[in-house]
Design an enzyme around this catalytic site. Structure first.
Site, PDB file in Angstrom:
ATOM      1  N   ASP A   1       0.832  -1.209   0.000  1.00 34.05           N
ATOM      2  CA  ASP A   1       0.000   0.000   0.000  1.00 34.05           C
ATOM      3  C   ASP A   1       0.865   1.257   0.000  1.00 34.05           C
ATOM      4  OD1 ASP A   1      -2.267  -1.640   0.154  1.00 34.05           O
ATOM      5  OD2 ASP A   1      -2.207  -1.656   2.340  1.00 34.05           O
TER       6      ASP A   1
ATOM      7  N   HIS B   1      -5.773  -3.508   5.146  1.00 35.70           N
ATOM      8  CA  HIS B   1      -5.080  -3.870   3.898  1.00 35.70           C
ATOM      9  C   HIS B   1      -6.055  -4.363   2.834  1.00 35.70           C
ATOM     10  CE1 HIS B   1      -1.785  -4.951   1.316  1.00 35.70           C
ATOM     11  NE2 HIS B   1      -2.037  -6.246   1.375  1.00 35.70           N
TER      12      HIS B   1
END
Length: 334
Positions: A151, A180
């Site tokens: 990310d 996530h």
């Protein structure tokens, strides 16, 4: 020098991840395990002229336990990849059982190892590993990590692209917190370094945030059913594993994003829980890592009004994801 193990080493993430760990000079021994093809992957990697010894095993003859014996860092990319039309729930039904069985082997073979979970959905699979370790009386919240580095990597890349200068990508740092997957991914663009230009347009901001949150879908679509984000995930996984290995070796001041159990913090996560306004057991934040694992969970810092809205939207889904992982173990017969 450490022994690192990759569980799921013959897969789309596992093979490039194993390659990157093989060429890491801090890895002295590399153990590989999967249900197929692992000896071949290990033989291939063993021809690379780096000092680490490489061995691969399959399930017969207690291959999993043999691979895990003496492991200090265990990275878990095992599981099936997401395909077009597959939801995170679909993914969970398959990968939850895989991660559970691997966690049992870790608990009984190398309970002191640092465990780095890549298998999706991370918001749920990390709690699964934790619950197994708890059942075996070996859970240490400081040594369990959900790998969310991709990310951050995506955020750096996409910000540079938005600013029209790809050369900025290695220099851009955007804290990404929350979870996530999808809306649980919270990029703190207001804390970007270097700072984004004053008056960064709302439409650009909205589009950028959505792309960071759903970057995985972009890859799944582009691969047209042939896979998901494997190469970028392998890069991100090795990048995080390298930080853990360096911390084990005594390097100071290592800070990285990770999805962790908030009990790992010295205040039991109370500071972060107060900041997010929710009693959550897991959250992705920047953590300071030392030889024994998590030393401190860093504060979120000042959020913009826009980011406060993103956080509010993320929390219900994150709470559901965590509960799903916990319930999978608590309600199932092992």
């Amino acid at each position: 020098m450490v022994k690192a193990v990759v569980l799921g080493a013959a897969g789309g993430i596992g093979q490039p991840l194993s390659l990157l760990l093989k060429i890491n000079p801090l890895v002295s021994e590399l153990g590989l395990f999967d249900i197929v093809n692992t000896p071949g992957v290990a033989a291939d990697l063993s021809h690379i002229s780096t000092p680490s010894k490489t061995a691969g095993a399959l399930p017969p003859n207690d291959g999993l336990k043999a691979t895990l014996k003496g492991a200090q860092v265990v990275v878990i990319p095992a599981g099936v990849p997401r395909k077009p039309g597959m939801t995170r729930d679909d993914l969970f039904k398959i990968n939850a059982g895989i991660v559970r069985d691997l966690a049992i082997a870790i608990a009984t073979t190398c309970p002191k190892a640092f465990v780095l979970v890549i298998s999706n959905p991370v918001n749920s699979t990390v709690p699964i590993v934790a619950e197994i370790l708890k059942k075996h009386g070996v859970f240490d919240p400081k040594r369990l990590f959900g790998v969310t580095t991709l990310d951050v990597v995506r955020a750096s890349t996409f910000v540079a692209e938005t600013l029209g200068d790809q050369k900025l990508a290695p220099k851009v740092t955007v804290p990404v917190v929350g979870g996530h997957s999808g809306v649980t991914i919270l990029p703190l663009l207001s804390q970007s370094q270097p700072p984004l230009p004053a008056g960064f347009a709302d439409d650009k901001r909205d589009e950028l945030v959505k792309r960071i949150q759903f970057g995985g879908d972009e890859v799944v679509k582009a691969k047209d059913g042939a896979g998901s984000a494997t190469l970028s995930m392998a890069y991100a996984g090795e990048r995080f594993a390298d930080l853990i290995i360096r911390a084990i070796g005594g390097e100071k001041g290592i800070v990285a994003p990770s999805y962790v159990n908030l009990a790992a913090d010295k205040d039991g996560g109370e500071g972060l829980k107060k900041a997010i306004g929710k009693e959550l057991e897991y959250f992705s934040a920047r953590v300071e890592i030392g030889p024994e694992g998590v030393e401190k969970i860093l504060p979120l810092g000042n959020l913009s009004t826009y980011e406060e809205g993103l956080l509010k939207a993320a929390l219900p889904e994150l709470e559901t994801n965590i509960a799903k992982g916990v319930e999978f173990i608590q309600t199932a017969k092992l």
